[in-house]
Design a protein around this motif. Structure first.
Motif, PDB file in Angstrom:
ATOM      1  N   PHE A  31       0.798  -1.227   0.000  1.00 32.73           N
ATOM      2  CA  PHE A  31       0.000   0.000   0.000  1.00 32.73           C
ATOM      3  C   PHE A  31       0.834   1.282   0.000  1.00 32.73           C
ATOM      4  CE2 PHE A  31      -3.142  -2.881   2.234  1.00 32.73           C
ATOM      5  CZ  PHE A  31      -3.937  -3.041   1.111  1.00 32.73           C
ATOM      6  N   GLY A  32       2.113   1.188   0.366  1.00 38.21           N
ATOM      7  CA  GLY A  32       2.936   2.381   0.475  1.00 38.21           C
ATOM      8  C   GLY A  32       3.978   2.522  -0.620  1.00 38.21           C
ATOM      9  N   PHE A  33       4.983   1.657  -0.571  1.00 40.92           N
ATOM     10  CA  PHE A  33       6.130   1.833  -1.452  1.00 40.92           C
ATOM     11  C   PHE A  33       5.816   1.587  -2.924  1.00 40.92           C
ATOM     12  CE2 PHE A  33       8.087   1.371   2.704  1.00 40.92           C
ATOM     13  CZ  PHE A  33       8.973   2.440   2.686  1.00 40.92           C
ATOM     14  N   ILE A  34       5.048   0.556  -3.239  1.00 40.73           N
ATOM     15  CA  ILE A  34       4.741   0.279  -4.654  1.00 40.73           C
ATOM     16  C   ILE A  34       3.962   1.437  -5.292  1.00 40.73           C
ATOM     17  CG2 ILE A  34       3.442  -1.238  -6.214  1.00 40.73           C
ATOM     18  CD1 ILE A  34       4.473  -3.611  -4.505  1.00 40.73           C
ATOM     19  N   PRO A  35       2.860   1.921  -4.675  1.00 39.48           N
ATOM     20  CA  PRO A  35       2.172   3.065  -5.294  1.00 39.48           C
ATOM     21  C   PRO A  35       3.047   4.317  -5.394  1.00 39.48           C
ATOM     22  CG  PRO A  35       0.764   2.041  -3.663  1.00 39.48           C
ATOM     23  CD  PRO A  35       2.115   1.412  -3.535  1.00 39.48           C
ATOM     24  N   TYR A  36       3.861   4.565  -4.380  1.00 42.86           N
ATOM     25  CA  TYR A  36       4.724   5.751  -4.395  1.00 42.86           C
ATOM     26  C   TYR A  36       5.749   5.646  -5.528  1.00 42.86           C
ATOM     27  CZ  TYR A  36       7.367   9.704  -2.517  1.00 42.86           C
ATOM     28  OH  TYR A  36       7.987  10.921  -2.352  1.00 42.86           O
ATOM     29  N   ILE A  37       6.345   4.488  -5.691  1.00 39.24           N
ATOM     30  CA  ILE A  37       7.328   4.285  -6.762  1.00 39.24           C
ATOM     31  C   ILE A  37       6.670   4.405  -8.134  1.00 39.24           C
ATOM     32  CG2 ILE A  37       8.849   2.559  -7.828  1.00 39.24           C
ATOM     33  CD1 ILE A  37       9.519   1.677  -4.890  1.00 39.24           C
ATOM     34  N   ILE A  38       5.452   3.881  -8.274  1.00 39.99           N
ATOM     35  CA  ILE A  38       4.726   4.017  -9.543  1.00 39.99           C
ATOM     36  C   ILE A  38       4.558   5.503  -9.894  1.00 39.99           C
ATOM     37  CG2 ILE A  38       2.472   3.699 -10.682  1.00 39.99           C
ATOM     38  CD1 ILE A  38       2.326   0.961  -9.235  1.00 39.99           C
ATOM     39  N   ALA A  39       4.204   6.317  -8.893  1.00 44.64           N
ATOM     40  CA  ALA A  39       4.044   7.759  -9.133  1.00 44.64           C
ATOM     41  C   ALA A  39       5.365   8.427  -9.482  1.00 44.64           C
ATOM     42  CB  ALA A  39       3.412   8.432  -7.927  1.00 44.64           C
ATOM     43  N   MET A  40       6.463   7.914  -8.947  1.00 43.28           N
ATOM     44  CA  MET A  40       7.768   8.472  -9.299  1.00 43.28           C
ATOM     45  C   MET A  40       8.123   8.129 -10.746  1.00 43.28           C
ATOM     46  SD  MET A  40       8.794  10.182  -6.686  1.00 43.28           S
ATOM     47  CE  MET A  40       7.085  10.552  -6.314  1.00 43.28           C
ATOM     48  N   ILE A  41       7.674   6.968 -11.208  1.00 44.45           N
ATOM     49  CA  ILE A  41       7.939   6.546 -12.590  1.00 44.45           C
ATOM     50  C   ILE A  41       6.953   7.204 -13.554  1.00 44.45           C
ATOM     51  CG2 ILE A  41       7.953   4.544 -14.154  1.00 44.45           C
ATOM     52  CD1 ILE A  41       8.835   2.872 -11.665  1.00 44.45           C
ATOM     53  N   ILE A  42       5.686   7.288 -13.125  1.00 45.58           N
ATOM     54  CA  ILE A  42       4.622   7.852 -13.965  1.00 45.58           C
ATOM     55  C   ILE A  42       4.016   9.040 -13.210  1.00 45.58           C
ATOM     56  CG2 ILE A  42       2.459   7.373 -15.192  1.00 45.58           C
ATOM     57  CD1 ILE A  42       3.201   4.339 -14.877  1.00 45.58           C
ATOM     58  N   PRO A  43       4.560  10.246 -13.386  1.00 48.87           N
ATOM     59  CA  PRO A  43       4.099  11.412 -12.618  1.00 48.87           C
ATOM     60  C   PRO A  43       2.606  11.707 -12.735  1.00 48.87           C
ATOM     61  CG  PRO A  43       6.152  11.921 -13.722  1.00 48.87           C
ATOM     62  CD  PRO A  43       5.705  10.578 -14.244  1.00 48.87           C
ATOM     63  N   SER A  44       1.964  11.300 -13.826  1.00 46.00           N
ATOM     64  CA  SER A  44       0.519  11.539 -13.947  1.00 46.00           C
ATOM     65  C   SER A  44      -0.285  10.693 -12.960  1.00 46.00           C
ATOM     66  CB  SER A  44       0.046  11.267 -15.379  1.00 46.00           C
ATOM     67  OG  SER A  44       0.272   9.914 -15.721  1.00 46.00           O
ATOM     68  N   ALA A  45       0.355   9.712 -12.328  1.00 43.18           N
ATOM     69  CA  ALA A  45      -0.299   8.880 -11.320  1.00 43.18           C
ATOM     70  C   ALA A  45      -0.075   9.476  -9.926  1.00 43.18           C
ATOM     71  CB  ALA A  45       0.224   7.449 -11.387  1.00 43.18           C
ATOM     72  N   SER A  46      -0.190  10.791  -9.836  1.00 37.83           N
ATOM     73  CA  SER A  46       0.125  11.473  -8.574  1.00 37.83           C
ATOM     74  C   SER A  46      -0.786  11.063  -7.430  1.00 37.83           C
ATOM     75  CB  SER A  46       0.089  12.986  -8.760  1.00 37.83           C
ATOM     76  OG  SER A  46      -1.206  13.418  -9.127  1.00 37.83           O
ATOM     77  N   ILE A  47      -2.012  10.630  -7.733  1.00 41.79           N
ATOM     78  CA  ILE A  47      -2.892  10.170  -6.651  1.00 41.79           C
ATOM     79  C   ILE A  47      -2.298   8.930  -5.987  1.00 41.79           C
ATOM     80  CG2 ILE A  47      -4.426   8.725  -8.062  1.00 41.79           C
ATOM     81  CD1 ILE A  47      -6.726   9.885  -6.274  1.00 41.79           C
ATOM     82  N   LEU A  48      -1.644   8.066  -6.781  1.00 37.54           N
ATOM     83  CA  LEU A  48      -0.965   6.902  -6.193  1.00 37.54           C
ATOM     84  C   LEU A  48       0.210   7.355  -5.332  1.00 37.54           C
ATOM     85  CD1 LEU A  48      -0.878   4.254  -9.077  1.00 37.54           C
ATOM     86  CD2 LEU A  48      -2.290   4.248  -7.010  1.00 37.54           C
ATOM     87  N   GLY A  49       0.899   8.409  -5.767  1.00 35.93           N
ATOM     88  CA  GLY A  49       2.006   8.935  -4.975  1.00 35.93           C
ATOM     89  C   GLY A  49       1.540   9.472  -3.636  1.00 35.93           C
ATOM     90  N   ALA A  50       0.432  10.208  -3.652  1.00 36.65           N
ATOM     91  CA  ALA A  50      -0.116  10.738  -2.396  1.00 36.65           C
ATOM     92  C   ALA A  50      -0.589   9.597  -1.499  1.00 36.65           C
ATOM     93  CB  ALA A  50      -1.261  11.700  -2.701  1.00 36.65           C
TER      94      ALA A  50
END
Length: 191
Positions: free
Chosen positions: A129-148
């Protein structure tokens, strides 16, 4: 694994399921009560959130911070699934408690675990729930909701990192750990 939902924790460690201590059991050097643990974890979570949000802002722009509300909401919806991921690492009975007053949900079980299984049990929900979504947002900036969502979830797992660090630092090779009331203990099994 059989999960038992126990509801609100009454702050009495004696009410938690526990077995007699193992021979020569050594308590982890850790917080002795939920109030101290909550204070340590809440301060650490706040201090961890700041750099995660700064990184999110620089990588995803304003949307990363605008999506903080939605990411926080998603994190709240994952509170129980987070604990379920801890629970699936147990082989026997596991008990789920809530302690919203101190900002905690937790599971306890009475079985013993190897050091590696305890660390995996502690970190699994934070990875999912934490690191995978955050890393996805770092790779795909348009997925900022996953980063948050990832940033808030990473911070909500501070108590789990606390447990994993204690296991890494305090448990010798070949030892096993178990929960007794609110605290963790390790011991070397007799051969």
């Amino acid at each position: 694994m059989k999960l038992h939902y126990k509801g609100k924790y009454d702050l009495n460690p004696d009410s938690l399921p526990h077995q007699p201590h193992k021979p020569n059991a050594v308590p982890f050097k850790e917080a002795k009560d939920t109030k101290t643990m909550a204070m340590i974890c809440n301060i650490a979570a706040f201090l961890l959130l700041i750099p995660l949000l700064i990184i999110l802002f620089f990588r995803c722009g304003r949307n990363g911070l605008i999506n903080l509300f939605w990411g926080s909401l998603l994190s709240m919806l994952c509170l129980f699934p987070h604990e379920i991921l801890h629970a699936v690492c147990f082989k026997e009975d596991v008990y789920l408690y809530t302690n919203f007053k101190q900002g905690m949900l937790f599971v306890v079980g009475t079985e013993t675990m190897s050091k590696s299984r305890f660390i995996i049990m502690s970190l699994l929900p934070n990875l999912i729930f934490g690191f995978i979504p955050y890393i996805i947002a770092m790779i795909i900036p348009s997925a900022s909701i996953l980063g948050a969502f990832g940033a808030v979830s990473i911070c909500m797992g501070v108590g789990d990192y606390y447990n994993a660090i204690h296991a890494l630092v305090q448990m010798p090779k070949g030892s096993r750990t178990y929960l007794h009331k609110f605290n963790s203990f390790w011991y070397i099994p007799e051969r």
